[in-house]
Design a protein around this motif. Structure first.
Motif, PDB file in Angstrom:
ATOM      1  N   TRP A 281     -10.696 -12.259   6.100  1.00 56.14           N
ATOM      2  CA  TRP A 281     -11.546 -13.231   6.816  1.00 56.14           C
ATOM      3  C   TRP A 281     -10.635 -14.329   7.346  1.00 56.14           C
ATOM      4  N   VAL A 282     -10.866 -14.717   8.592  1.00 57.34           N
ATOM      5  CA  VAL A 282     -10.107 -15.873   9.128  1.00 57.34           C
ATOM      6  C   VAL A 282     -11.090 -16.928   9.605  1.00 57.34           C
ATOM      7  N   PRO A 283     -10.761 -18.201   9.386  1.00 56.86           N
ATOM      8  CA  PRO A 283     -11.650 -19.243   9.898  1.00 56.86           C
ATOM      9  C   PRO A 283     -11.606 -19.275  11.420  1.00 56.86           C
ATOM     10  N   ALA A 284     -12.646 -19.855  12.013  1.00 61.74           N
ATOM     11  CA  ALA A 284     -12.692 -19.951  13.475  1.00 61.74           C
ATOM     12  C   ALA A 284     -11.765 -21.075  13.942  1.00 61.74           C
ATOM     13  N   ASN A 285     -10.474 -20.839  13.832  1.00 65.67           N
ATOM     14  CA  ASN A 285      -9.489 -21.787  14.369  1.00 65.67           C
ATOM     15  C   ASN A 285      -8.264 -20.990  14.831  1.00 65.67           C
ATOM     16  N   ASP A 286      -7.132 -21.635  14.976  1.00 66.83           N
ATOM     17  CA  ASP A 286      -5.972 -20.940  15.547  1.00 66.83           C
ATOM     18  C   ASP A 286      -5.500 -19.747  14.731  1.00 66.83           C
ATOM     19  N   ASP A 287      -6.004 -19.620  13.492  1.00 69.91           N
ATOM     20  CA  ASP A 287      -5.630 -18.465  12.670  1.00 69.91           C
ATOM     21  C   ASP A 287      -6.033 -17.150  13.335  1.00 69.91           C
ATOM     22  N   VAL A 288      -7.061 -17.222  14.173  1.00 64.15           N
ATOM     23  CA  VAL A 288      -7.511 -16.019  14.880  1.00 64.15           C
ATOM     24  C   VAL A 288      -6.361 -15.478  15.745  1.00 64.15           C
ATOM     25  N   ILE A 289      -5.708 -16.396  16.421  1.00 59.69           N
ATOM     26  CA  ILE A 289      -4.621 -15.992  17.321  1.00 59.69           C
ATOM     27  C   ILE A 289      -3.399 -15.578  16.496  1.00 59.69           C
ATOM     28  N   ALA A 294       0.129 -11.366  14.433  1.00 59.12           N
ATOM     29  CA  ALA A 294       0.728 -10.700  13.266  1.00 59.12           C
ATOM     30  C   ALA A 294       0.425  -9.202  13.303  1.00 59.12           C
ATOM     31  N   ILE A 295      -0.805  -8.838  13.633  1.00 57.00           N
ATOM     32  CA  ILE A 295      -1.175  -7.406  13.664  1.00 57.00           C
ATOM     33  C   ILE A 295      -0.425  -6.688  14.792  1.00 57.00           C
ATOM     34  N   LEU A 296      -0.345  -7.341  15.937  1.00 51.02           N
ATOM     35  CA  LEU A 296       0.392  -6.734  17.056  1.00 51.02           C
ATOM     36  C   LEU A 296       1.858  -6.535  16.697  1.00 51.02           C
ATOM     37  N   THR A 297       2.422  -7.511  15.984  1.00 45.71           N
ATOM     38  CA  THR A 297       3.840  -7.432  15.611  1.00 45.71           C
ATOM     39  C   THR A 297       4.060  -6.285  14.619  1.00 45.71           C
ATOM     40  N   VAL A 298       3.184  -6.187  13.623  1.00 42.49           N
ATOM     41  CA  VAL A 298       3.316  -5.105  12.633  1.00 42.49           C
ATOM     42  C   VAL A 298       3.206  -3.749  13.328  1.00 42.49           C
ATOM     43  N   TYR A 299       2.264  -3.643  14.249  1.00 46.67           N
ATOM     44  CA  TYR A 299       2.052  -2.381  14.995  1.00 46.67           C
ATOM     45  C   TYR A 299       3.304  -2.022  15.819  1.00 46.67           C
ATOM     46  N   THR A 300       3.816  -3.012  16.541  1.00 49.09           N
ATOM     47  CA  THR A 300       4.962  -2.758  17.427  1.00 49.09           C
ATOM     48  C   THR A 300       6.218  -2.441  16.621  1.00 49.09           C
ATOM     49  N   GLN A 301       6.447  -3.260  15.577  1.00 44.85           N
ATOM     50  CA  GLN A 301       7.728  -3.119  14.867  1.00 44.85           C
ATOM     51  C   GLN A 301       7.794  -1.866  14.006  1.00 44.85           C
ATOM     52  N   ASN A 302       6.652  -1.329  13.605  1.00 41.01           N
ATOM     53  CA  ASN A 302       6.681  -0.140  12.754  1.00 41.01           C
ATOM     54  C   ASN A 302       6.393   1.140  13.525  1.00 41.01           C
ATOM     55  N   GLY A 303       6.219   0.992  14.817  1.00 44.50           N
ATOM     56  CA  GLY A 303       5.872   2.147  15.651  1.00 44.50           C
ATOM     57  C   GLY A 303       6.879   3.274  15.550  1.00 44.50           C
ATOM     58  N   LEU A 304       8.174   2.887  15.530  1.00 48.37           N
ATOM     59  CA  LEU A 304       9.218   3.908  15.534  1.00 48.37           C
ATOM     60  C   LEU A 304       9.331   4.586  14.175  1.00 48.37           C
ATOM     61  N   ALA A 331      -1.300  -5.807   3.355  1.00 50.54           N
ATOM     62  CA  ALA A 331      -0.164  -6.519   2.770  1.00 50.54           C
ATOM     63  C   ALA A 331       0.914  -6.779   3.820  1.00 50.54           C
ATOM     64  N   GLU A 332       1.182  -5.782   4.650  1.00 57.34           N
ATOM     65  CA  GLU A 332       2.216  -5.952   5.687  1.00 57.34           C
ATOM     66  C   GLU A 332       1.793  -7.028   6.688  1.00 57.34           C
ATOM     67  N   VAL A 333       0.503  -7.036   7.028  1.00 56.49           N
ATOM     68  CA  VAL A 333       0.005  -8.035   7.978  1.00 56.49           C
ATOM     69  C   VAL A 333       0.110  -9.423   7.350  1.00 56.49           C
ATOM     70  N   GLN A 334      -0.234  -9.507   6.072  1.00 50.70           N
ATOM     71  CA  GLN A 334      -0.156 -10.802   5.381  1.00 50.70           C
ATOM     72  C   GLN A 334       1.273 -11.326   5.379  1.00 50.70           C
ATOM     73  N   GLU A 335       2.205 -10.422   5.107  1.00 52.85           N
ATOM     74  CA  GLU A 335       3.634 -10.800   5.110  1.00 52.85           C
ATOM     75  C   GLU A 335       4.014 -11.376   6.472  1.00 52.85           C
ATOM     76  N   GLU A 336       3.596 -10.729   7.525  1.00 55.52           N
ATOM     77  CA  GLU A 336       3.906 -11.172   8.885  1.00 55.52           C
ATOM     78  C   GLU A 336       3.171 -12.483   9.205  1.00 55.52           C
ATOM     79  N   PHE A 337       1.965 -12.596   8.707  1.00 55.85           N
ATOM     80  CA  PHE A 337       1.130 -13.795   8.927  1.00 55.85           C
ATOM     81  C   PHE A 337       1.770 -15.011   8.250  1.00 55.85           C
ATOM     82  N   GLY A 338       2.444 -14.754   7.108  1.00 60.02           N
ATOM     83  CA  GLY A 338       3.197 -15.812   6.441  1.00 60.02           C
ATOM     84  C   GLY A 338       2.383 -16.661   5.485  1.00 60.02           C
TER      85      GLY A 338
END
Ligand code: SRM
Ligand code: SF4
Length: 561
Positions: A281-289, A294-304, A331-338
């Motif tokens: 769950w993310v609050p309705a603030n900049d965390d959405v972005i 973070a999800i896009l980064t995990v997807y791109t970086q692990n694609g290969l 867990a991977e997304v959380q790591e990227e989210f920081g």
């Protein structure tokens, strides 16, 4: 290395014979072993790397990033499309939203980006001017992602067109191929009286980050595949959360409004799969972005490493979720989210089924209504686009919205002008209350422009709906979606009745045909439909659908029919 190996062998042998060689032998031994170790290390690293066989598109992207053609457009415009490199022409131009159409060579399609389907009259007028110059070749389509595509565009005009678009705050960048596609949200955001959250701000901010304010963003220009994001801000769900790679649905957590997060939904020729919750769950603030990035980064970086770049049919985000499982993905997304991500709210706030918003509706802001107009299968001529812009200025505040059902919505129609607005001639063509089947009709492009298409869709869809509307009394709307091939751009799996174009044999001839789907549900209990008939010739379709409507959707034949 080979030379060293021989020397070492000689010394090592002579070592047994001659003690004087001992020191030399020791030094060489050390050099040899350290070199050997580094070679072995290298071999081990190579061996431990997954053996990746890049697919054709990935190889082309590795040769030259799609976004690179941004700097070459002027040059392409000068040399003409016939002289262009084939991969630049057919593939890389799509990073700029420019689509070569093999069905109409030389007449390109330009796919824009219209976050949350929100634009203004000045923008619509410029788009109308662009297509007007191409006469009968020029038109526009409202798409199933709340977007607009322009047709008939000539390559030599594109550099100027893109400059014109930038001047009115529009862009087409990243709208095709392995990019984040148009961001969809509630079409009634900011005007629905009871809405929970206005999705426009989040989506427009996300759009800015993903596209680098429309300039192009190399961080997200080489995803393993396309990526769809949708966000709902109301308890009446208007987006198709279930078929987006990333969807945000409104949910209260400890009395704070935010969004539960779903990932991995998509439709393709090989697989249709609903998005799954990832207990976030993310609050309705900049965390959405931040979370989207973070999800896009995990997807791109692990694609290969996770094999997404090998097979185009196994490259969408859901394949990564399948490989890792939801827990590891989270867990991977959380790591990227920081930061620690909050667990999902126990329930979301979606309580009502999807509405189409045609007709007149109360608006949050006092003294105004918002009005939905039906645009038959989403197609607009240049003249109609000028009219659409004019009406927004005369009766509203210049704002225009697009829906996922390929329709238009006008906010801020002042109540004292409503009657005059409803009497405008454009509303005879773009009705506010069309007959039940025509009302909810959606269709993909089909074979007039799309080379994947196995059938003609838009005209056929309209003809069948209009004929059956004439013949049948139907109390409820029935959502019929047509798509010209199994790629499912017309979203047939979310429809009450869905058609997927195919070919069949009839009387010894190959004819245009459809597979028929039913049972798609949208809204708070969304479900994908399933196939009930295969390869029905389009010419034989009408009586079959008529029966289906009578048996399953409560339709009754009108008198004389
Ligand atoms: Fe689509 C490819 C049109 C929404 C799944 N889609 C295409 C191409 C680009 C093929 C081509 O190059 O000719 C079509 C362009 C035809 C043309 O000239 O218009 C095309 N897709 C469309 C549009 C215009 C249909 C419409 O009439 O509204 C929609 C444009 C959306 C936008 O504005 O960005 C459109 N396409 C969709 C959707 C629906 C959605 O996003 O909700 C889907 C299914 C959902 C999904 O993606 O998961 C969809 N299109 C595809 C696919 C299959 C993707 C896959 O993972 O396999 C392809 C083929 C591909 O990508 O390889 C495709
Ligand atoms: Fe083209 Fe097939 Fe998509 Fe229709 S579903 S627009 S025919 S790719």
């Amino acid at each position: 290395m080979r030379f060293l190996h021989i020397i070492y062998a000689i010394i090592a042998k002579s070592e047994v014979l001659c003690i004087f060689n001992y020191k030399l032998s020791l030094i060489l031994n050390l050099i040899y072993k350290s070199l050997l170790t580094s070679v072995i290390d290298k071999i081990m690293v190579v061996a431990s790397e997954p053996k990746v066989k890049l697919n054709k598109i990935e190889k082309a992207k590795a040769d030259k990033d799609g976004l690179a053609v941004k700097d070459e457009l002027e040059y392409f415009a000068k040399i003409g499309w016939e002289a262009m490199d084939k991969t630049d022409l057919e593939m890389r131009l799509k990073w700029l939203g420019v689509f070569f159409r093999p069905v109409t060579p030389g007449k390109f399609m330009l796919r824009l980006r219209i976050a949350n389907g929100t634009l203004n009259s000045a923008q619509m007028r410029v788009l109308a001017e662009i297509v007007q110059r191409y006469g009968d070749d020029g038109s526009a389509d409202i798409t199933t992602r709340q977007d607009i595509q322009l047709r008939g565009i000539r390559l030599e005009d594109l550099p100027d067109i893109l400059v014109q678009m930038k001047a009115i705050g529009m862009t087409s960048i990243h709208s095709g191929m392995d990019n984040v596609r148009n961001l969809t949200g509630s079409p009634h955001a900011g005007i629905e009286p009871d809405e929970l959250s206005d999705t426009r701000e989040w989506l427009q901010n996300c759009e800015g980050v993903v596209t680098n304010q429309g300039e192009g963003n190399y961080a997200f220009s080489n995803l393993p595949r396309k990526f769809n994001i949708a966000m709902e801000g109301d308890e009446i769900i208007s987006i198709h959360a279930e078929i987006n790679d990333l969807a945000f649905v409104p949910a209260d957590r400890d009395d704070v409004l935010g969004f539960n997060v779903l990932v991995g939904g998509y439709s393709s020729a090989q697989r249709q799969v609903e998005a799954v919750p990832i207990n976030v769950w993310v609050p309705a603030n900049d965390d959405v972005i931040k979370l989207s990035i973070a999800i896009l980064t995990v997807y791109t970086q692990n694609g290969l490493t996770e094999g997404l770049r090998e097979n185009r049919q196994r490259a969408r985000l859901m394949w990564l979720v399948d490989t890792w499982g939801v827990e590891r993905f989270r867990a991977e997304v959380q790591e990227e989210f920081g930061q620690t991500l909050a667990t999902a709210a126990l329930k979301d706030e979606i309580t009502q089924d999807k509405k189409d918003y045609l007709g007149v509706h109360p608006q949050k802001q006092q003294g105004y209504k918002f009005v939905g107009l039906h645009v038959p299968v989403g197609r607009l001529s240049a003249d109609q686009m000028f009219e659409v812009a004019r009406l927004a200025e005369v009766y509203g505040q210049g704002e225009i919205r697009l829906t996922l059902e390929q329709n238009l919505l006008y906010p801020y129609i002042s109540e004292d002008k409503l009657e005059a607005f409803l009497a405008e001639p454009l509303l005879e063509v773009f009705s506010i209350n069309p007959a039940p089947l025509t009302r909810s009709l959606v269709s993909c492009t089909g074979n007039n422009y799309c080379n994947f298409a196995l059938i003609e869709t838009k005209q056929r869809a309209l003809k069948l709906a209009r004929e059956l509307d004439e013949e049948l009394e139907i109390s409820d709307r029935v959502r019929i979606h047509w798509t010209g091939c199994p790629n499912s751009c017309g979203q047939p799996q979310v429809a009450d009745i869905g058609f997927i174009g195919t070919k069949a044999r009839k009387d010894g001839k190959t004819v245009e045909a459809v597979d028929i789907y039913t049972g798609g549900k949208v809204g708070h209990e969304a479900e994908l439909g399933s196939r009930i008939e295969k390869g029905v010739a389009c010419d034989d379709l009408k009586p079959i659908i008529r029966d289906l409507l009578i048996q399953k959707f409560g339709a009754r034949p009108k008198q004389n029919h």
